[in-house]
Design an enzyme around this catalytic site. Structure first.
Site, PDB file in Angstrom:
ATOM      1  N   SER A  63       0.820  -1.209   0.000  1.00  0.00           N
ATOM      2  CA  SER A  63       0.000   0.000   0.000  1.00  0.00           C
ATOM      3  C   SER A  63       0.861   1.270   0.000  1.00  0.00           C
ATOM      4  O   SER A  63       2.008   1.262   0.455  1.00  0.00           O
ATOM      5  CB  SER A  63      -0.917   0.013   1.225  1.00  0.00           C
ATOM      6  OG  SER A  63      -1.741  -1.119   1.229  1.00  0.00           O
TER       7      SER A  63
HETATM    8  N1  SAM Z   1      -0.864  -4.907   4.088  1.00  0.00           N
HETATM    9  C1  SAM Z   1      -0.089  -4.811   2.868  1.00  0.00           C
HETATM   10  C2  SAM Z   1       0.993  -3.753   2.990  1.00  0.00           C
HETATM   11  O1  SAM Z   1       1.609  -3.684   4.020  1.00  0.00           O
HETATM   12  O2  SAM Z   1       1.238  -3.025   2.032  1.00  0.00           O
HETATM   13  C3  SAM Z   1      -0.933  -4.575   1.665  1.00  0.00           C
HETATM   14  C4  SAM Z   1      -1.772  -5.720   1.297  1.00  0.00           C
HETATM   15  S1  SAM Z   1      -2.491  -5.740  -0.309  1.00  0.00           S
HETATM   16  C5  SAM Z   1      -3.088  -4.139  -0.629  1.00  0.00           C
HETATM   17  C6  SAM Z   1      -3.966  -6.688   0.084  1.00  0.00           C
HETATM   18  C7  SAM Z   1      -3.718  -8.134   0.417  1.00  0.00           C
HETATM   19  O3  SAM Z   1      -4.946  -8.731   0.822  1.00  0.00           O
HETATM   20  C8  SAM Z   1      -3.209  -8.966  -0.749  1.00  0.00           C
HETATM   21  O4  SAM Z   1      -1.975  -9.540  -0.419  1.00  0.00           O
HETATM   22  C9  SAM Z   1      -4.289 -10.030  -0.947  1.00  0.00           C
HETATM   23  O5  SAM Z   1      -3.790 -11.284  -1.338  1.00  0.00           O
HETATM   24  C10 SAM Z   1      -4.898 -10.092   0.434  1.00  0.00           C
HETATM   25  N2  SAM Z   1      -6.259 -10.636   0.523  1.00  0.00           N
HETATM   26  C11 SAM Z   1      -7.315 -10.466  -0.300  1.00  0.00           C
HETATM   27  N3  SAM Z   1      -8.392 -11.149   0.168  1.00  0.00           N
HETATM   28  C12 SAM Z   1      -7.999 -11.740   1.331  1.00  0.00           C
HETATM   29  C13 SAM Z   1      -8.654 -12.557   2.297  1.00  0.00           C
HETATM   30  N4  SAM Z   1      -9.934 -12.923   2.196  1.00  0.00           N
HETATM   31  N5  SAM Z   1      -7.936 -12.976   3.367  1.00  0.00           N
HETATM   32  C14 SAM Z   1      -6.633 -12.633   3.516  1.00  0.00           C
HETATM   33  N6  SAM Z   1      -5.966 -11.861   2.635  1.00  0.00           N
HETATM   34  C15 SAM Z   1      -6.644 -11.416   1.560  1.00  0.00           C
END
Ligand code: SAM
Length: 214
Positions: A63
Site C-alpha cells: 500500500s
Molecule cells: N498490508 C499490505 C501492505 O503492508 O502493504 C498490503 C496488502 S495488499 C493491498 C492486500 C492483500 O490482501 C493482498 O496480499 C491479498 O492477497 C490479500 N487478501 C485479499 N483477500 C484476502 C482474504 N480474504 N484474506 C486474507 N488476505 C486477503
C-alpha cells in the site's frame, strides 16, 4: 546507501505524512524506523519511498505509505493492544503494527505472500506477530476479541465475522467498503453490541476475496 534510505524515509514523513495530517508520534516513529525498501521487489527498491502503492507479485500491492499511516493511526494503536490484520501482503503494514502494538495476528490468502512476509518480519526480529494463510474475511476467531482489526483489501460489505471479533470495549475496525475498484474507508467502533460507523474518504484497494468478501 543506508544513509540514503534513512534520508528518503525522513523525506517521506515530512512531505507525504505530516502535511496530510498524520500526527500520532508512534506512527510517525514507526514509519521513520521500518526499512520499507526491504519489503518491495529488488527491481523496485528505488521507488520504495514514493507516494504510491507498488506491485509485489501475485497481482497484489504494497500500500501507499500515507494509506498505511492513516489506517494505523485510525486504529489508535499502543503497546497494550492486540490487532488483527487482514491482507498481510509483503508484511510492511504488519511491521508498523508490530513496532507499536503488543501482538499482531495477520492473515493472507496467498501462501507465497505469507512466506514472504514471515521472512521480512524475521529479518527485522519481530517476535509478536502470528501468521496464518486463509480467508481473512472470516477473521481469526480462536484469538478474538481484538482491540483493532485492519483490512487492507476492499470488501463489498462489512463482514459480520469481523464485527463479532471486535472487543466490546471500544474495539475499532478499519475497512475499505465499496466496489471492486473504489471504496470508502470506514471506521467502526464497538461499544457492547452497538457499532458506530464513520465514513472517512475514498480509496482504491485490491478486492477482499473470500466468504464474506467478493
Ligand atoms: N498490508 C499490505 C501492505 O503492508 O502493504 C498490503 C496488502 S495488499 C493491498 C492486500 C492483500 O490482501 C493482498 O496480499 C491479498 O492477497 C490479500 N487478501 C485479499 N483477500 C484476502 C482474504 N480474504 N484474506 C486474507 N488476505 C486477503
Amino acid at each position: 546507501m543506508k544513509d540514503q534510505f534513512e534520508k528518503l524515509r525522513n523525506l517521506m514523513i515530512e512531505t507525504q505524512l505530516i502535511p496530510r495530517g498524520i500526527k500520532d508520534e508512534k506512527v510517525l516513529n514507526a514509519m521513520r524506523k521500518i526499512p520499507r525498501h526491504l519489503f518491495v521487489p529488488s527491481d523496485r527498491i528505488d521507488e520504495a519511498y514514493e507516494d504510491r502503492p507498488l506491485p509485489i507479485g501475485y497481482g497484489q500491492t504494497i500500500s501507499q505509505p500515507y494509506m498505511v499511516a492513516v489506517m494505523t493511526e485510525l486504529l489508535k494503536p499502543n503497546k497494550n493492544k492486540k490487532i488483527l490484520e487482514i491482507g498481510t501482503g509483503c508484511g510492511y503494514q504488519t511491521a508498523i503494527l508490530a513496532e507499536i502494538c503488543k501482538e499482531v495476528y495477520t492473515i493472507e490468502r496467498v501462501p507465497e505472500l505469507t512466506e514472504m512476509a514471515k521472512r521480512n518480519l524475521e529479518k527485522l526480529g519481530y517476535k509478536n506477530v502470528f501468521f496464518k494463510t486463509g480467508d481473512g474475511s472470516l477473521g481469526w476467531e480462536e484469538n478474538a476479541p481484538y482491540d483493532g482489526i485492519i483490512v487492507t483489501a476492499g470488501a463489498p460489505k462489512v463482514p459480520e465475522s469481523l464485527k463479532k471479533q471486535l472487543s466490546k470495549d471500544g474495539g475499532v475496525l478499519v475497512i475499505p467498503v465499496g466496489s471492486k475498484f473504489t471504496q470508502s474507508l470506514l471506521r467502526i467502533t464497538r461499544k457492547e453490541n452497538f457499532y458506530d460507523t464513520e465514513e472517512l474518504f475514498f480509496c482504491a484497494f485490491v478486492p477482499l476475496i473470500g466468504k464474506e468478501g467478493w
